[in-house]
Design a protein around this motif. Sequence first.
Motif, PDB file in Angstrom:
ATOM      1  N   HIS A  63      -4.738  12.072  -4.493  1.00  0.00           N
ATOM      2  CA  HIS A  63      -6.594  11.691  -5.003  1.00  0.00           C
ATOM      3  C   HIS A  63      -5.777  10.318  -4.108  1.00  0.00           C
ATOM      4  N   ARG A  64      -5.319   9.165  -4.762  1.00  0.00           N
ATOM      5  CA  ARG A  64      -4.501   7.782  -3.759  1.00  0.00           C
ATOM      6  C   ARG A  64      -3.963   7.777  -2.889  1.00  0.00           C
ATOM      7  N   ALA A  65      -4.228   9.201  -1.989  1.00  0.00           N
ATOM      8  CA  ALA A  65      -3.099   8.971  -1.059  1.00  0.00           C
ATOM      9  C   ALA A  65      -4.330   8.177   0.125  1.00  0.00           C
TER      10      ALA A  65
ATOM     11  N   ARG B  11       2.607   7.790   4.999  1.00  0.00           N
ATOM     12  CA  ARG B  11       3.114   9.100   5.079  1.00  0.00           C
ATOM     13  C   ARG B  11       3.067   9.037   3.344  1.00  0.00           C
ATOM     14  N   HIS B  12       3.127  10.633   3.039  1.00  0.00           N
ATOM     15  CA  HIS B  12       3.515  10.717   2.090  1.00  0.00           C
ATOM     16  C   HIS B  12       4.303  12.048   1.558  1.00  0.00           C
ATOM     17  N   PRO B  13       5.319  11.041   1.230  1.00  0.00           N
ATOM     18  CA  PRO B  13       6.399  12.403   1.707  1.00  0.00           C
ATOM     19  C   PRO B  13       6.486  13.466   0.292  1.00  0.00           C
ATOM     20  N   LEU B  14       6.167  12.620  -0.738  1.00  0.00           N
ATOM     21  CA  LEU B  14       6.330  13.123  -2.270  1.00  0.00           C
ATOM     22  C   LEU B  14       5.272  14.450  -2.926  1.00  0.00           C
ATOM     23  N   ILE B  15       4.802  14.237  -2.028  1.00  0.00           N
ATOM     24  CA  ILE B  15       3.209  15.041  -1.858  1.00  0.00           C
ATOM     25  C   ILE B  15       3.326  16.199  -0.897  1.00  0.00           C
TER      26      ILE B  15
ATOM     27  N   ILE C 217       3.187   8.157  -3.730  1.00  0.00           N
ATOM     28  CA  ILE C 217       2.738   8.681  -4.257  1.00  0.00           C
ATOM     29  C   ILE C 217       2.954  10.226  -4.844  1.00  0.00           C
ATOM     30  N   SER C 218       2.938  10.375  -5.712  1.00  0.00           N
ATOM     31  CA  SER C 218       3.069  11.822  -6.070  1.00  0.00           C
ATOM     32  C   SER C 218       2.065  12.969  -6.480  1.00  0.00           C
ATOM     33  N   THR C 219       2.224  14.270  -6.276  1.00  0.00           N
ATOM     34  CA  THR C 219       0.924  15.216  -7.045  1.00  0.00           C
ATOM     35  C   THR C 219      -0.257  14.765  -7.706  1.00  0.00           C
ATOM     36  N   ASP C 220       1.208  14.035  -8.558  1.00  0.00           N
ATOM     37  CA  ASP C 220      -0.488  13.505  -9.818  1.00  0.00           C
ATOM     38  C   ASP C 220      -0.994  12.914  -9.310  1.00  0.00           C
ATOM     39  N   GLU C 221      -1.306  12.061  -8.638  1.00  0.00           N
ATOM     40  CA  GLU C 221      -1.756  10.688  -8.368  1.00  0.00           C
ATOM     41  C   GLU C 221      -2.796  11.369  -6.713  1.00  0.00           C
TER      42      GLU C 221
ATOM     43  N   PRO D 109       1.450  -1.263  -4.132  1.00  0.00           N
ATOM     44  CA  PRO D 109       0.860  -1.826  -2.891  1.00  0.00           C
ATOM     45  C   PRO D 109      -0.640  -0.962  -2.978  1.00  0.00           C
ATOM     46  N   TRP D 110       0.131   0.574  -1.940  1.00  0.00           N
ATOM     47  CA  TRP D 110      -0.624   0.883  -1.003  1.00  0.00           C
ATOM     48  C   TRP D 110      -1.595   2.025  -2.766  1.00  0.00           C
ATOM     49  N   ALA D 111      -1.756   1.949  -3.832  1.00  0.00           N
ATOM     50  CA  ALA D 111      -2.508   2.519  -5.139  1.00  0.00           C
ATOM     51  C   ALA D 111      -2.977   1.663  -5.847  1.00  0.00           C
ATOM     52  N   CYS D 112      -3.131   0.488  -5.678  1.00  0.00           N
ATOM     53  CA  CYS D 112      -3.753  -0.049  -7.361  1.00  0.00           C
ATOM     54  C   CYS D 112      -4.797   0.516  -7.769  1.00  0.00           C
TER      55      CYS D 112
END
Length: 287
Positions: free
Chosen positions: A130-132, A143-147, A124-128, A268-271
């Motif tokens: 809130h879905r993390a 864990r959300h490496p891109l964020i 999940i990138s910074t654009d999304e 799968p994790w941010a539908c």
Amino acid sequence: MLALSAEGLLPKVDYAIFADTGWEPAAVYRHLDRLEEEVAKPAGIPVLRVRAGNIRADALNPDHRFASMPLYILNQDGKQGMTRRQCTGEYKIKPIKKKVRELLGYPHPQRVPKNVFVEQWVGISTDEFHRAKDADVKYMRNRHPLIEMGWSRSDCVRHLTSLGLADTPKSSCLGCPFHGNAQWRHIRDTSPEEWRDVVEFDAAIRKGNARANATGNRLLGQAFLHRSRVPLDRAPIDHVTTAERAALRGDAAEAEEMEHGVLDGCSPWACRGEAGKPKRDDFGLAS
């Protein structure tokens, strides 16, 4: 994330997992093969492909318990609705969890010890941001490496372009109801064989669940892949109808979704499929 790990810009992962519904566009499978050969294998990262069946075949098999796709419904009384979305959980999340348990050495129904877990990276990138969210099981920690890196979708595209991977296709079922008009046009205009496939599937699901129909259940409505609730080969994918234009006036976000589809609709994790609340609670459209 796979490329960043392979390059050493992120720590080397133990595995990369791809959940295959069995009905991805051919371009996605070709791209996955390329990633495995050119990126993953040289870095020593195994790519594991997991499946829970073939979503297209399962939907049309009266002997199979089908986890419903979020189809657009036109009921006999003229009211509109959507069937509940179960496909992401059944065809993506469950097989990933099953493989994770196997990798940990505790396949179902064994109990995973309290302090045994995997660190799972979710793209999940910074654009999304809130879905993390945290994992819903104790043996997985998200864990959300891109964020963490502060990377947006644009940053990801730029990096992929620098690696010669600018043509990375979007992973989703060929006949996903979350497609926007642009995605339907792309299939029609670039892959006649795949277009025939989705048109045939759209016609086949018109009367609902094959299993429900096989038992003689009463039909309550008709199912469609396109949001217009018109057969796909006649759906207004080249333009916005007068009725749609009136409904969308002043709603730029909905207009964007109508044209380009639901962003990360089946990740799968941010539908984002939960955006549409179903009016009926079964795929069979039958009592």
